[in-house]
Design an enzyme around this catalytic site. Structure first.
Site, short mmCIF file in Angstrom:
data_model
loop_
_atom_site.label_atom_id
_atom_site.label_comp_id
_atom_site.label_asym_id
_atom_site.label_seq_id
_atom_site.Cartn_x
_atom_site.Cartn_y
_atom_site.Cartn_z
CG ASN A 182 -1.83 -1.01 1.31
OD1 ASN A 182 -2.36 -1.57 0.18
ND2 ASN A 182 -2.38 -1.73 2.32
CD GLU A 266 -7.57 -4.28 0.58
OE1 GLU A 266 -6.69 -4.09 1.05
OE2 GLU A 266 -8.24 -5.17 1.07
CE LYS A 340 -3.52 -10.92 -0.13
NZ LYS A 340 -4.08 -10.02 1.21
CG ASP A 345 -7.11 -10.83 3.01
OD1 ASP A 345 -5.86 -11.03 2.94
OD2 ASP A 345 -7.47 -9.61 3.50
CD GLU A 367 1.01 -11.64 -0.97
OE1 GLU A 367 0.96 -11.40 -2.32
OE2 GLU A 367 0.59 -11.00 -0.28
CD GLU A 373 -4.25 -9.06 7.86
OE1 GLU A 373 -3.44 -9.06 7.01
OE2 GLU A 373 -5.25 -8.30 7.85
CD1 TRP A 512 -14.98 -4.55 5.37
CD2 TRP A 512 -13.16 -4.28 3.58
NE1 TRP A 512 -14.37 -3.15 5.57
CE2 TRP A 512 -13.27 -3.09 4.38
CE3 TRP A 512 -12.40 -4.18 2.66
CZ2 TRP A 512 -12.37 -2.21 4.31
CZ3 TRP A 512 -11.60 -3.14 2.64
CH2 TRP A 512 -11.30 -2.26 3.38
C1 GCU Z 1 -5.30 -7.65 3.92
C2 GCU Z 1 -4.76 -6.84 5.02
C3 GCU Z 1 -4.42 -5.39 4.44
C4 GCU Z 1 -3.69 -5.84 3.24
C5 GCU Z 1 -4.07 -6.53 2.11
C6 GCU Z 1 -3.12 -6.54 1.13
O1 GCU Z 1 -6.42 -7.21 3.46
O2 GCU Z 1 -5.70 -6.69 5.74
O3 GCU Z 1 -3.69 -4.79 5.58
O4 GCU Z 1 -3.23 -4.16 2.54
O5 GCU Z 1 -4.44 -7.54 2.84
O6 GCU Z 1 -2.82 -7.90 1.09
O7 GCU Z 1 -3.02 -5.98 0.08
#
Ligand code: GCU
Length: 649
Positions: A182, A266, A340, A345, A367, A373, A512
């Site tokens: 991000n 996102e 992923k 997620d 990934e 998390e 979400w």
């Molecule tokens: C999840 C995570 C985020 C992260 C995102 C990603 O949603 O909570 O913090 O940015 O994965 O893999 O990009």
């Protein structure tokens, strides 16, 4: 803050020789392989002098020869060790370094010099760690303190960075992304001159340890840095801007491997804002880095994150495949798509991402997430290696002679679980995830038991009681976590935002796309052909299994189907009874882990012991909440009592 040496804390061997001679061509004197071996021997054989030239070779000497062998490939090594003399050969300085680490590991595990031969060559070509570190020192989803890369607004290179490079090389990591995917808020700076000297130094350090340096750029950089009014990947000026930015960056930062990009996901900028495809965006960047041997890793984590919970036709699980499958074959050869491990997620249980069984003409990277998390945030012990191994060994039923995920991908990445805490990973036991990840990618034949045993011995020494307790905790921990948290693949019953602890409806009425649809009659999401159709993204033989309530594996039932609480599983239990049983059993397992840990008092380092006690206390508190809240939630909804009459609040 100081830092632990983790599994590289070399201990004294049972050997009293006076001389360890390391013999190699003088061009290797500056190599990491030579340095590591020299330093390790000084600690492991403290009575000896460690020298690299000697006229004397007698009974009191141990000789180690380091050589480069052109017939071995770049990262490959051979070891022939005996009680007096050892030869380590590598295909390059990196191969030699891997050989040295393998030799030191074997010797440390044996507790003394011993005879063995070994040959090593990584199972996966790209073995990456993705740090989600921010330029201001925070770490997104970091549970181990602050960044040790970005300190006080600068890119730090110090003793800790060196230790990090050694640790990573010792488990075979060969690519590291140092900043968060991000980027739109904070990380534009890495493309500018402000950091390029430091990046060059970090790249050089990493290069010595066989690690390529990667960064996440801002896709909108032509606007945010370049002052243009567009970042359209097909715009000529945008293309020129990236070409000249990359020319400058790659010239300065010699060991830059390329970019990792989160685009149109996102809120991150991407090509879709200009009506362009992911292939347009990725290829434009790939062409800009190509002259320097760079690659672009482009994430497939793309979905609608502003969904209406009332809308039952949109299914987040379908999104990644839908966004990318039509682009198969359109990406340049230096583009890698990174998906992923599952379609949603990083939940504790998801099916394997369908793109791995469907794409034919695209480089793919899988990934994983070492940062825990959704799996206990490094307060709960949850050793993820059995899950990673199972996924890598999964047969996709892709039309290929070897259809396992491990053969389909050309690389593996994991979100790092490190930070500036003393033990790197917040909890000592969480370091076993980092260790196991690297070891598994390097040697896919290793069993989980072997990896757990290795890590426990290298970390805690050779006390059998300690090894057996730690091994048991690690090997059973992932199943325990799955048992006391979210049942049968349904996912997402955690607290919104921080993703820690139970909140069965926390995500139910949110945007979400993460719903369990539980009501008084049934629970789960129908993703069969009759439902959202997600099951059809798999090869026909899997689609048939996943799409049928009678055939679907129990552990994924609620991911794929909406069933009544009285539905009978393959195990013979009803869904509701399974929920109650696993929650009581999972909590009991966590209690057992805490007791096992307590039995190690006095046998392991006291600060490690105390750190573990605190974490187990928190794990038990939280696991109890999970058990009671999830059981209570389903009891209230279904009105069905536990057959065993246990307390459900
Ligand atoms: C999840 C995570 C985020 C992260 C995102 C990603 O949603 O909570 O913090 O940015 O994965 O893999 O990009």
């Amino acid at each position: 803050m100081g830092f632990s040496k983790l599994w590289l804390d070399y201990r004294k061997l049972a050997d009293s020789r006076r001389r360890v001679i390391i013999s190699c061509d003088r061009t290797l004197y500056d190599s990491a392989a030579f340095e590591e071996l020299k330093n390790a021997m000084t600690t492991m054989v403290p009575d000896a002098i460690v020298i690299w030239k000697s006229e004397v070779f007698d009974d009191d000497s141990y000789l180690i020869l380091l050589t480069l062998h052109p017939e071995l490939s770049h990262e490959e090594y051979d070891i022939a060790a005996s009680m007096d003399i050892t030869e380590i050969c590598g295909g390059s300085e990196t191969g030699l370094l891997y050989g040295v680490f393998a030799y030191l590991r074997q010797t440390a595990l044996a507790g003394g010099f011993c005879s063995f031969t070994a040959h090593g060559k990584p199972s996966q070509p790209l073995r990456m760690l993705n740090h989600w570190d921010e330029a201001d020192g925070d770490i997104e989803r970091g549970y181990s303190g602050q960044s040790f890369f970005f300190v006080n607004g600068d890119l730090e290179i110090n003793e800790r960075t060196l230790m990090y490079a050694r640790l990573m090389a010792s488990i075979g990591i060969n690519g590291v992304v140092i900043n968060n995917v991000n980027v739109r808020r904070r990380a534009k700076l890495l493309l500018t001159d402000e950091f390029s000297d430091r990046l060059a130094d970090l790249g050089e350090l990493f290069g010595k340890y066989g690690i390529k340096l990667f960064i996440c750029p801002d896709f909108a950089a032509p606007k945010t840095i370049g002052g243009m009014d567009t970042a359209d990947p097909l715009n000529k000026e945008v293309v020129n801007w990236w070409e000249s930015t990359c020319a400058h960056l790659f010239e300065k930062v010699g060991n830059l491997g390329g970019f990792l990009v989160k685009a149109d996901s996102e809120g991150e900028p991407g090509p879709m804002a200009y009506g362009r495809t992911h292939a347009d965006g990725a290829n434009m960047l790939a062409r800009a880095v190509k002259p320097y041997g760079g690659i672009v890793i482009w994430r497939c984590f793309v979905y609608n994150c502003t969904q209406d919970w009332r809308d039952k036709n949109t299914d987040r699980a379908c999104a990644s495949y839908e966004n990318f499958i039509g682009l198969d074959g359109q990406f340049d050869d230096n583009v890698y798509l990174q998906a992923k491990n599952g379609p949603v997620d990083f939940q504790i249980r998801e099916p394997v991402h369908p793109l791995f069984g469907a794409m034919n003409n695209t480089n793919l990277i899988i990934e994983f997430q070492l940062a825990q998390e959704y799996t206990g945030q490094q307060k709960h012990v949850c050793w993820l290696i059995p899950m990673f191994r199972e996924i890598m060994e999964h047969h996709t039923r892709h039309d290929l002679p070897d259809d396992r995920v491990s053969r389909i991908v050309c690389g593996v990445a994991a979100v790092a679980n490190t930070g500036d805490s003393y033990c790197w990973t917040g909890s000592e036991l969480a370091a076993a995830n980092l260790y196991g990840y690297g070891r598994l990618l390097f040697d896919e034949k290793l069993s989980c038991t072997e990896i757990a045993e290795e890590w426990a011995e290298l970390t805690f020494g050779d006390d059998d009681k300690v090894i057996s307790a730690v091994k048991e905790i690690l090997l059973d921990s992932k199943q325990a976590y799955e048992d006391y948290t979210v049942p049968l693949g349904i996912g997402w019953m955690c607290h919104p935002n921080d993703h820690y602890g139970p909140s069965p409806w926390g995500y139910e009425f949110d945007r979400w796309g993460t719903y369990n649809r539980a009501d008084r009659d049934a629970v789960g999401v129908d993703r069969s052909a009759k439902g959202t159709g997600y099951s059809l993204q798999y090869a026909p033989s899997w689609a048939e299994i996943y799409g049928d309530t009678d055939k679907c594996p129990d552990e994924l039932l609620l991911f794929f189907h909406r069933v009544p609480y009285t539905h009978i599983l393959h195990s013979g239990k009803t869904v509701i009874q399974h929920i109650y049983d696993t929650h009581f059993e999972g909590y009991a397992k966590a209690e057992h882990f805490a007791e096992l840990w307590k039995s190690l008092e006095g046998r392991i380092d006291d600060s490690i012991y105390q750190n573990g006690c605190e974490r187990f206390a928190e794990q038990l508190r939280c696991a109890r909440e999970w058990r009671d809240i999830i059981n209570c939630f389903f009891h209230r909804l279904s009105g069905i009592d536990d057959e065993q009459g246990r307390v459900i609040y």
